[in-house]
Design a protein around this motif. Structure first.
Motif, PDB file in Angstrom:
ATOM      1  N   ARG A 105       8.565 -12.358   1.148  1.00 29.70           N
ATOM      2  CA  ARG A 105       7.211 -12.890   0.938  1.00 29.70           C
ATOM      3  C   ARG A 105       6.148 -11.946   1.488  1.00 29.70           C
ATOM      4  NH1 ARG A 105       9.400 -18.008   2.554  1.00 29.70           N
ATOM      5  NH2 ARG A 105       8.387 -17.718   4.562  1.00 29.70           N
ATOM      6  N   SER A 106       6.404 -11.385   2.661  1.00 30.23           N
ATOM      7  CA  SER A 106       5.387 -10.516   3.256  1.00 30.23           C
ATOM      8  C   SER A 106       5.239  -9.214   2.479  1.00 30.23           C
ATOM      9  CB  SER A 106       5.686 -10.245   4.728  1.00 30.23           C
ATOM     10  OG  SER A 106       6.945  -9.660   4.910  1.00 30.23           O
ATOM     11  N   GLU A 107       6.339  -8.631   2.030  1.00 32.42           N
ATOM     12  CA  GLU A 107       6.209  -7.399   1.239  1.00 32.42           C
ATOM     13  C   GLU A 107       5.515  -7.684  -0.086  1.00 32.42           C
ATOM     14  OE1 GLU A 107       8.760  -3.835  -0.806  1.00 32.42           O
ATOM     15  OE2 GLU A 107       9.409  -4.549   1.166  1.00 32.42           O
ATOM     16  N   GLU A 108       5.834  -8.781  -0.703  1.00 34.75           N
ATOM     17  CA  GLU A 108       5.174  -9.140  -1.962  1.00 34.75           C
ATOM     18  C   GLU A 108       3.671  -9.361  -1.737  1.00 34.75           C
ATOM     19  OE1 GLU A 108       5.766 -12.138  -5.749  1.00 34.75           O
ATOM     20  OE2 GLU A 108       6.711 -12.658  -3.849  1.00 34.75           O
ATOM     21  N   LEU A 109       3.324 -10.070  -0.680  1.00 30.55           N
ATOM     22  CA  LEU A 109       1.911 -10.295  -0.354  1.00 30.55           C
ATOM     23  C   LEU A 109       1.197  -8.963  -0.144  1.00 30.55           C
ATOM     24  CD1 LEU A 109       0.352 -12.858   2.021  1.00 30.55           C
ATOM     25  CD2 LEU A 109      -0.069 -10.437   2.402  1.00 30.55           C
ATOM     26  N   ILE A 110       1.809  -8.076   0.616  1.00 28.13           N
ATOM     27  CA  ILE A 110       1.198  -6.771   0.899  1.00 28.13           C
ATOM     28  C   ILE A 110       1.001  -5.985  -0.387  1.00 28.13           C
ATOM     29  CG2 ILE A 110       1.595  -4.527   2.001  1.00 28.13           C
ATOM     30  CD1 ILE A 110       3.050  -6.180   4.264  1.00 28.13           C
ATOM     31  N   ARG A 111       2.019  -5.918  -1.216  1.00 28.02           N
ATOM     32  CA  ARG A 111       1.891  -5.181  -2.481  1.00 28.02           C
ATOM     33  C   ARG A 111       0.770  -5.760  -3.337  1.00 28.02           C
ATOM     34  NH1 ARG A 111       7.047  -2.599  -5.023  1.00 28.02           N
ATOM     35  NH2 ARG A 111       8.230  -1.973  -3.189  1.00 28.02           N
ATOM     36  N   ASN A 112       0.733  -7.080  -3.452  1.00 28.34           N
ATOM     37  CA  ASN A 112      -0.299  -7.714  -4.283  1.00 28.34           C
ATOM     38  C   ASN A 112      -1.694  -7.457  -3.741  1.00 28.34           C
ATOM     39  OD1 ASN A 112       1.597  -8.752  -6.065  1.00 28.34           O
ATOM     40  ND2 ASN A 112       1.734 -10.712  -5.024  1.00 28.34           N
ATOM     41  N   GLU A 113      -1.839  -7.563  -2.437  1.00 30.43           N
ATOM     42  CA  GLU A 113      -3.153  -7.356  -1.811  1.00 30.43           C
ATOM     43  C   GLU A 113      -3.607  -5.906  -1.968  1.00 30.43           C
ATOM     44  OE1 GLU A 113      -6.479  -8.946   0.224  1.00 30.43           O
ATOM     45  OE2 GLU A 113      -4.808  -9.911  -0.793  1.00 30.43           O
ATOM     46  N   LEU A 114      -2.709  -4.954  -1.745  1.00 29.79           N
ATOM     47  CA  LEU A 114      -3.072  -3.548  -1.897  1.00 29.79           C
ATOM     48  C   LEU A 114      -3.388  -3.211  -3.345  1.00 29.79           C
ATOM     49  CD1 LEU A 114      -0.450  -1.929   0.511  1.00 29.79           C
ATOM     50  CD2 LEU A 114      -2.902  -2.278   0.941  1.00 29.79           C
ATOM     51  N   GLU A 115      -2.620  -3.753  -4.268  1.00 31.51           N
ATOM     52  CA  GLU A 115      -2.877  -3.514  -5.695  1.00 31.51           C
ATOM     53  C   GLU A 115      -4.230  -4.094  -6.105  1.00 31.51           C
ATOM     54  OE1 GLU A 115      -2.507  -2.256  -9.624  1.00 31.51           O
ATOM     55  OE2 GLU A 115      -1.297  -1.638  -7.912  1.00 31.51           O
ATOM     56  N   ASP A 138       6.985  -1.535   5.111  1.00 30.61           N
ATOM     57  CA  ASP A 138       8.099  -2.095   5.868  1.00 30.61           C
ATOM     58  C   ASP A 138       7.501  -3.181   6.751  1.00 30.61           C
ATOM     59  OD1 ASP A 138      10.367  -2.740   7.259  1.00 30.61           O
ATOM     60  OD2 ASP A 138      10.630  -0.775   8.190  1.00 30.61           O
ATOM     61  N   PRO A 139       7.283  -4.374   6.194  1.00 28.27           N
ATOM     62  CA  PRO A 139       6.491  -5.395   6.889  1.00 28.27           C
ATOM     63  C   PRO A 139       7.095  -5.927   8.187  1.00 28.27           C
ATOM     64  CG  PRO A 139       7.366  -6.279   4.845  1.00 28.27           C
ATOM     65  CD  PRO A 139       7.700  -4.821   4.883  1.00 28.27           C
ATOM     66  N   ALA A 157       0.335 -10.334   8.776  1.00 26.79           N
ATOM     67  CA  ALA A 157       0.708 -10.747  10.137  1.00 26.79           C
ATOM     68  C   ALA A 157       0.580 -12.257  10.289  1.00 26.79           C
ATOM     69  CB  ALA A 157      -0.151 -10.028  11.165  1.00 26.79           C
ATOM     70  N   ASP A 158      -0.435 -12.841   9.688  1.00 28.66           N
ATOM     71  CA  ASP A 158      -0.585 -14.306   9.733  1.00 28.66           C
ATOM     72  C   ASP A 158       0.611 -14.983   9.072  1.00 28.66           C
ATOM     73  OD1 ASP A 158      -2.998 -14.236  11.088  1.00 28.66           O
ATOM     74  OD2 ASP A 158      -4.215 -14.456   9.266  1.00 28.66           O
ATOM     75  N   LEU A 159       1.023 -14.479   7.922  1.00 27.55           N
ATOM     76  CA  LEU A 159       2.173 -15.052   7.227  1.00 27.55           C
ATOM     77  C   LEU A 159       3.429 -14.934   8.091  1.00 27.55           C
ATOM     78  CD1 LEU A 159       3.158 -14.755   3.556  1.00 27.55           C
ATOM     79  CD2 LEU A 159       4.796 -14.061   5.285  1.00 27.55           C
ATOM     80  N   VAL A 160       3.663 -13.758   8.656  1.00 21.54           N
ATOM     81  CA  VAL A 160       4.854 -13.531   9.483  1.00 21.54           C
ATOM     82  C   VAL A 160       4.797 -14.395  10.745  1.00 21.54           C
ATOM     83  CG1 VAL A 160       6.101 -11.812  10.854  1.00 21.54           C
ATOM     84  CG2 VAL A 160       5.264 -11.216   8.566  1.00 21.54           C
ATOM     85  N   HIS A 161       3.652 -14.467  11.374  1.00 21.60           N
ATOM     86  CA  HIS A 161       3.509 -15.265  12.595  1.00 21.60           C
ATOM     87  C   HIS A 161       3.873 -16.726  12.348  1.00 21.60           C
ATOM     88  CE1 HIS A 161       1.295 -17.445  15.792  1.00 21.60           C
ATOM     89  NE2 HIS A 161       1.863 -16.505  16.521  1.00 21.60           N
ATOM     90  N   GLN A 162       3.495 -17.270  11.205  1.00 18.55           N
ATOM     91  CA  GLN A 162       3.814 -18.652  10.872  1.00 18.55           C
ATOM     92  C   GLN A 162       5.315 -18.888  10.736  1.00 18.55           C
ATOM     93  OE1 GLN A 162       1.534 -19.866   7.438  1.00 18.55           O
ATOM     94  NE2 GLN A 162      -0.334 -18.993   8.271  1.00 18.55           N
ATOM     95  N   ALA A 163       6.062 -17.832  10.442  1.00 16.94           N
ATOM     96  CA  ALA A 163       7.503 -17.965  10.232  1.00 16.94           C
ATOM     97  C   ALA A 163       8.333 -17.726  11.491  1.00 16.94           C
ATOM     98  CB  ALA A 163       7.948 -17.001   9.134  1.00 16.94           C
ATOM     99  N   VAL A 164       7.703 -17.284  12.567  1.00 11.56           N
ATOM    100  CA  VAL A 164       8.450 -17.011  13.793  1.00 11.56           C
ATOM    101  C   VAL A 164       9.194 -18.278  14.225  1.00 11.56           C
ATOM    102  CG1 VAL A 164       8.246 -16.465  16.250  1.00 11.56           C
ATOM    103  CG2 VAL A 164       6.932 -15.164  14.571  1.00 11.56           C
TER     104      VAL A 164
END
Length: 95
Positions: A50-60, A87-88, A21-28
């Motif tokens: 970028r957000s989906e990649e971040l999420i996948r990496n963090e969850l992994e 679905d970020p 959410a922080d990443l997405v908020h910065q891109a608004v």
């Protein structure tokens, strides 16, 4: 290795969502369409990727061997017991 409990998975999901959410908020207001998918209003932005990649990496990182079903990247089958559906940015055209 034992799969994390449902409570652990919920905490991991919540903390990962906050990071994304922080990443997405910065891109608004600065989102750039990279391509469209099924129609002109079904857009993909750099922030989607970028957000989906971040999420996948963090969850992994927290749940090694996870499987992923995502909107922007191909399905990934890991060796573990956990599958995440990602679905970020739902409704990217409005983003």
């Amino acid at each position: 290795m034992t799969a994390p409990s449902a409570r652990d998975l919920e905490g991991i999901a919540a903390s990962t969502a906050a990071i994304a959410a922080d990443l997405v908020h910065q891109a608004v207001g600065h989102a750039t369409t990279l391509r469209t998918k099924s129609s002109a209003t079904d857009v993909v932005t750099a922030t989607d990727l970028r957000s989906e990649e971040l999420i996948r990496n963090e969850l992994e990182r927290h749940v090694p061997g996870s499987s992923f079903i995502g909107e922007e990247y191909p399905e990934h089958t890991g060796g573990g017991e956990v599958t995440w559906v990602i679905d970020p940015i739902d409704g990217t055209v409005n983003f």
